[in-house]
Enzyme design. Structure first.
Site, short mmCIF file in Angstrom:
data_model
loop_
_atom_site.label_atom_id
_atom_site.label_comp_id
_atom_site.label_asym_id
_atom_site.label_seq_id
_atom_site.Cartn_x
_atom_site.Cartn_y
_atom_site.Cartn_z
N ASP A 227 0.82 -1.22 0.00
CA ASP A 227 0.00 0.00 0.00
C ASP A 227 0.85 1.27 0.00
OD1 ASP A 227 -2.28 1.53 0.01
OD2 ASP A 227 -3.00 0.87 1.97
N ASP A 288 0.91 -7.52 -10.21
CA ASP A 288 -0.18 -8.38 -10.68
C ASP A 288 -1.52 -7.67 -10.66
OD1 ASP A 288 1.44 -10.77 -10.98
OD2 ASP A 288 1.51 -10.84 -8.80
#
Length: 631
Positions: A227, A288
């Site tokens: 994050d 991803d």
């Protein structure tokens, strides 16, 4: 060795996957000496380019099914207590896990985790927890589930910096304190100055970052949620202004590359809060999954569809997932990026229309379906997550696209794509269509024409995936939808030949949608299969019942003065080479409004094949690609 996301998420073969799939995930398509080439083709000397991470996770299409603690931590603005975590894990094991939601994932509020290994890696979610990561990984594995972790490998807890005995993994000569810069805090001045950012220019930084990823991978963690990436890259937030030091795009790319190298195919990298600069170039190469909207916050319709509807150049580019999915649809698909619409909390929606719409949107966009509901508040709403027909198309890798009106960017032309009409094609050649009404007050009729939009020849059977009813053969679907309502249907063409449309395939590198020439089937075609494009490819997921040689037709346009060549390669989802790479010639045609078909054969394996058509440095000319057909 074929290891799927679902095997990794359930812990089946996870240890083997870390070893067997340790080669770099971005390796180019390798040639198979024993492969059978299409008739009349010439084996290519050059492998197809790969401009993405191209991991086994993205090559399977849709994102994972899982549960996250956000629904507790956000309203309490605090780390979830261990007893509450356990209660939810136990509920998950008996309620959603049997339907495929076999991962429990932590989330933010991590500053209170100061206990670290000798190399400075946090050992548990929070200091108040009795048990460490290893305990909970084992606890979940005993119940057929896995542990997902929220943590950024660029973080260093101040306790590890203060402890001079902590050294970088593999570098006992470098203290953990030596890889940070004094005062370079995450959330500087607003987050307690608890976590430092790693300085990637310092000796030992690479070993620390890659060691963090490996540390979690060795614990059997298949999913790492990374994050605050925009805060690292620029030190700014769209709402808060300056939140720390800017580390720059070069340092950002270096950090992501190191994570990618360490992750391989053993751990799925979910990139959260990225600016997605340069058309998501770095995130595509090294990640991803990317978040494409603002945080779920309190949930409900306001976060699903409301807020700012226009684009901004910093995170979040779009506020809500409807716009975010639409704006980044050109970067989704097998081998590209999984678009993450963030968490769902069913109790926050006003009615069942909204709940079905939330599931339908995440499903058709290929997003993870991540429940943040709690054992204490989900009540009867669990059924929205467990519809078997909806889960079936998700598990088959569905990644749809919105209806495109032209080839312009949605960021610059909001009329270029339709947030309320979506479709995607499954490997067996069938389709899933989603219609939405985002209007707050009026009933609106939404329509998809099977020929005009999907390029289906003739009629198709239609089945509603929520009412579980067959609607009969049709040539279109048109439904009057109440405010915030939606419809999700499966469409199966009645023709024997399977047609796979490039406009709904995965677009790699510099290729793009367009409809600026006439004569194409469906809503458009793919262009930019040309020398000027970076790594241009189009990938189709095609399922066949048995291994063998299959006829294939490529419908294309070539308005140049000479023939063009493209390279074709066939692989399994795990990158096992089935056939190719092979060079296919596309004769010149009268102009770009004239379409022709090149026929040949292709060797396919039983099950799902990824057929990729692209332009390498040894190819010539350019084409527009409309569709491929197989019997």
């Amino acid at each position: 060795m074929a290891i799927s996301r679902r095997a990794l998420m359930t812990g089946v073969g996870a240890a083997a996957a870390v070893t067997a799939l340790s080669r770099p995930a971005s390796s180019a398509f390798a040639a198979a000496p024993a492969a059978t080439d299409p008739a009349g083709s010439v084996r290519a000397a050059t492998a197809l380019p790969v401009a993405s991470r191209n991991s086994v996770f993205t090559r399977q299409g849709a994102g994972p099914l899982y549960w996250n603690i956000y629904g507790w931590a956000f309203p309490h603005n605090a780390p979830i207590p261990e007893a509450e975590w356990k209660a939810n894990v136990d509920w998950l094991a008996t309620s959603l896990a049997p339907h495929g939601y076999r991962m429990a994932c932590t989330d933010g509020w991590i500053e209170g985790s100061s206990r670290t290994t000798a190399n400075g890696y946090v050992t548990t979610y929070n200091d108040s927890w009795q048990h460490d990561w290893a305990y909970w990984a084992d606890y979940l594995a005993d119940r057929g589930m896995t542990l997902g972790v929220y943590y950024n490998p660029l973080w260093v807890h101040k306790a590890a910096v203060a402890d001079t005995t902590k050294t970088v993994v593999g570098r006992p000569d470098i203290r953990v304190a030596d890889i940070v810069t004094s005062g370079d805090f995450f959330a500087k001045g607003i987050g307690g100055n608890t976590l430092y950012w790693v300085d990637v220019s310092k000796p030992g930084a690479k070993e620390y970052i890659q060691g963090y990823v490996t540390y979690f991978k060795n614990l059997g963690v298949p999913y790492l949620r990374v994050d605050f990436l925009s805060w690292y890259e620029t030190g700014t937030d769209a709402n808060l202004g300056t939140v720390g030091n800017s580390h720059g795009s070069a340092a950002y790319e270096t950090a992501l590359r190191w994570m990618h190298e360490a992750a391989g195919d053993g751990i799925e990298l979910s990139l959260v809060m990225p600016h997605l600069n340069s058309n998501a170039r770095n995130e595509l190469r090294y990640g991803d999954m990317v978040r494409i909207n603002a945080d779920a916050d309190k949930g409900g319709w306001a976060r699903l569809s409301g807020g700012r509807q226009t684009h901004q150049n910093v995170w979040p580019n779009w506020h809500n997932p409807f716009c975010g999915f639409t704006g980044w649809a050109h970067r989704s698909g097998r081998g590209q990026l999984i678009l993450d619409g963030d968490f769902l909390m069913m109790s926050t929606f006003a009615d069942d229309h909204e709940r079905r719409t939330a599931i339908n949107l995440m499903t058709v966009a290929g997003s993870p379906i991540a429940s943040a509901d709690l054992h204490s508040n989900i009540g009867s709403y669990a059924s929205f997550y467990t519809n078997p027909e909806v889960l079936d198309v998700h598990n088959k890798g569905l990644v749809g696209k919105p209806v495109f009106h032209n080839g312009k960017s949605y960021a610059t032309d909001p009329a270029s794509r339709d947030t309320e009409r979506w479709a995607g094609q499954l490997p067996d050649g069938s389709w899933v269509v989603a219609l939405f009404n985002r209007n707050d007050t009026n009933t609106v009729t939404k329509t998809i024409d099977f020929a005009g939009h999907l390029g289906i020849s003739g009629s198709a059977t239609v089945r509603d995936l929520w009412t579980h009813t067959d609607l009969g053969p049709r040539t279109s679907i048109s439904t009057a939808l109440a405010p915030h309502a939606s419809q999700l249907v499966k469409v199966v063409p009645l023709t024997a030949t399977k047609r796979y449309h490039a406009a709904f395939a995965a677009w790699g590198g510099g290729v793009n949608f367009n409809n600026n020439h006439t004569g194409h089937t469906g809503m458009g075609f793919v262009d930019k299969l040309e020398a000027a494009s970076e790594g241009p490819t189009v990938t189709f997921a095609v399922q066949v019942p048995s291994s063998g040689t299959y006829a294939i037709g490529y419908r294309y346009a070539n308005g140049l003065t000479s023939a063009a060549t493209m390279t074709v390669s066939v692989q399994r989802e795990d990158r096992t080479q089935v056939s190719g790479p092979m060079q296919v010639s596309f004769p010149k045609l009268a102009d770009w409004d004239t379409w022709g078909t090149v026929t040949g054969t292709v060797q396919l394996a039983a099950g799902v094949n990824l057929i990729t058509i692209g332009r390498t440095g040894t190819d010539t000319g350019a084409i527009n690609l409309n569709h491929i057909e197989l019997p």
